[in-house]
Design a protein around this motif. Structure first.
Motif, short mmCIF file in Angstrom:
data_model
loop_
_atom_site.label_atom_id
_atom_site.label_comp_id
_atom_site.label_asym_id
_atom_site.label_seq_id
_atom_site.Cartn_x
_atom_site.Cartn_y
_atom_site.Cartn_z
N GLY A 22 0.84 -1.19 0.00
CA GLY A 22 0.00 0.00 0.00
C GLY A 22 0.87 1.24 0.00
N PRO A 23 0.61 2.20 0.90
CA PRO A 23 1.42 3.41 0.96
C PRO A 23 2.65 3.28 1.86
CG PRO A 23 -0.39 3.62 2.47
CD PRO A 23 -0.54 2.27 1.81
N PHE A 24 3.08 2.05 2.14
CA PHE A 24 4.20 1.81 3.04
C PHE A 24 5.37 1.14 2.31
CE2 PHE A 24 0.29 1.22 5.60
CZ PHE A 24 0.44 2.26 6.50
N LEU A 25 6.57 1.60 2.62
CA LEU A 25 7.77 0.88 2.21
C LEU A 25 8.20 0.03 3.41
CD1 LEU A 25 10.11 0.35 0.21
CD2 LEU A 25 11.33 2.24 1.32
N ALA A 26 8.02 -1.27 3.32
CA ALA A 26 8.41 -2.18 4.40
C ALA A 26 9.86 -2.58 4.20
CB ALA A 26 7.51 -3.41 4.41
N THR A 27 10.67 -2.50 5.25
CA THR A 27 12.08 -2.89 5.17
C THR A 27 12.34 -4.03 6.15
OG1 THR A 27 12.97 -1.38 6.88
CG2 THR A 27 12.62 -0.48 4.66
N TYR A 28 13.17 -4.96 5.71
CA TYR A 28 13.50 -6.14 6.52
C TYR A 28 15.01 -6.36 6.48
CZ TYR A 28 8.70 -6.89 4.76
OH TYR A 28 7.40 -6.72 4.36
N SER A 29 15.62 -6.50 7.64
CA SER A 29 17.07 -6.73 7.72
C SER A 29 17.34 -8.22 7.85
CB SER A 29 17.66 -5.99 8.92
OG SER A 29 17.63 -4.59 8.70
N LEU A 37 15.79 -2.36 13.25
CA LEU A 37 16.33 -2.65 11.91
C LEU A 37 15.28 -3.23 10.98
CD1 LEU A 37 19.76 -4.21 12.99
CD2 LEU A 37 19.31 -1.87 12.21
N ASN A 38 14.06 -3.31 11.45
CA ASN A 38 12.95 -3.84 10.64
C ASN A 38 11.73 -2.95 10.89
OD1 ASN A 38 13.93 -6.73 9.64
ND2 ASN A 38 14.59 -6.52 11.77
N LEU A 65 8.39 -11.08 12.45
CA LEU A 65 8.92 -9.80 12.87
C LEU A 65 7.82 -8.96 13.49
CD1 LEU A 65 11.03 -8.90 9.69
CD2 LEU A 65 11.93 -9.68 11.90
N LEU A 66 8.20 -8.04 14.36
CA LEU A 66 7.25 -7.13 14.98
C LEU A 66 6.79 -6.11 13.94
CD1 LEU A 66 6.03 -6.07 17.75
CD2 LEU A 66 7.99 -4.50 17.78
N PRO A 67 5.48 -6.02 13.68
CA PRO A 67 4.99 -4.96 12.79
C PRO A 67 5.30 -3.60 13.40
CG PRO A 67 3.32 -6.66 13.10
CD PRO A 67 4.38 -6.90 14.13
#
Length: 248
Positions: A22-29, A37-38, A65-67
């Motif tokens: 959606g309107p979010f850029l999700a990042t995952y380390s 870091l996530n 991972l924790l949202p």
């Protein structure tokens, strides 16, 4: 503020996996579940639907991972209310502080302390160990993390060293400069060495370096008012607010 949020969207994905939800850029380390870091970053003016928030939550749940989100409130003023309505809780509010070249104030290292760039893998290991300890994190640093620190493109690292003992007592870094903007982070000093002006000296040195390299805006997000006062002494001024929200 939008320019600073754009900077974060540009630099946060470095070394991370990303996904547009959606309107979010999700990042995952990869390799670490550490919440810092996530996290996801919203688009400017984001007003997600309930389904889009649920999709973001599910994306992090699938990875165990924790949202979680971090963003500057001015660029998405309606978002916090929508997230809280979906069950997210505020972790903390932290001030955003910025420093332009004309506002910068020099601050030398105190007597008995040397500031220098880490030169070896062992330097990086000891610097990050001191930073982690100062932040209450585990002090053990693996080889993979050391290698990642050494290979960071455009990142400026600086450590503080006790001249008499050779102990690394703190450190900090400035991230890459993008369109004249850069972030200072990880400014940390071991507890026995606090109150001597080391953190201010680290900040002043890194800020001077990035300004001389072409940055017109250096920014940071102090964890509390106490350290914020330290940054104010070298020219940083409040410019906004960053919020961290998550769903347990």
């Amino acid at each position: 503020m939008s320019a600073i949020q754009t900077y974060v969207r540009t630099t946060a994905p470095r070394g991370r996996e990303t996904e547009q939800v959606g309107p979010f850029l999700a990042t995952y380390s990869p390799g670490t579940p550490h919440p810092m870091l996530n996290y996801a970053i919203p688009e400017d003016g984001a007003k997600p639907t309930a389904a889009e928030i649920d999709a973001l939550t599910a994306a992090y749940r699938r990875r165990d991972l924790l949202p979680r989100l971090e963003y500057f409130t001015d660029v998405a003023p309606d978002l916090e209310k929508l997230l809280v309505g979906a069950g997210y809780e505020l972790e903390r509010r932290v001030p955003l502080m910025t420093c332009a070249p004309a506002a910068r104030v020099g601050k030398p290292a105190p007597a008995g302390i040397r500031l220098r760039v880490p030169e070896s893998a062992e330097d990086f290991r000891r610097m990050r160990s001191a930073q982690n300890t100062a932040f209450g994190e585990p002090a053990d640093i693996g080889d993979d993390e050391v290698e990642q620190l050494q290979s960071g493109t455009g990142v400026r690292h600086l450590l503080a060293e006790d001249v008499e003992t050779g102990a690394v007592v703190g450190g900090g870094l400035a991230l890459e400069i993008v369109d004249g903007t850069t972030e200072l982070a990880g400014i940390a000093v071991l507890e026995p060495y606090r109150g001597r002006g080391i953190a201010a000296a680290l900040t002043a040195h890194l800020t001077r370096e990035v300004h001389e390299a072409g940055a017109h805006t250096a920014f940071l997000t102090p964890g509390d008012l106490g350290i914020g006062n330290v940054y104010a002494r070298v020219g940083f001024r409040p410019a906004g607010e960053c919020v961290h929200l998550s769903l347990s």
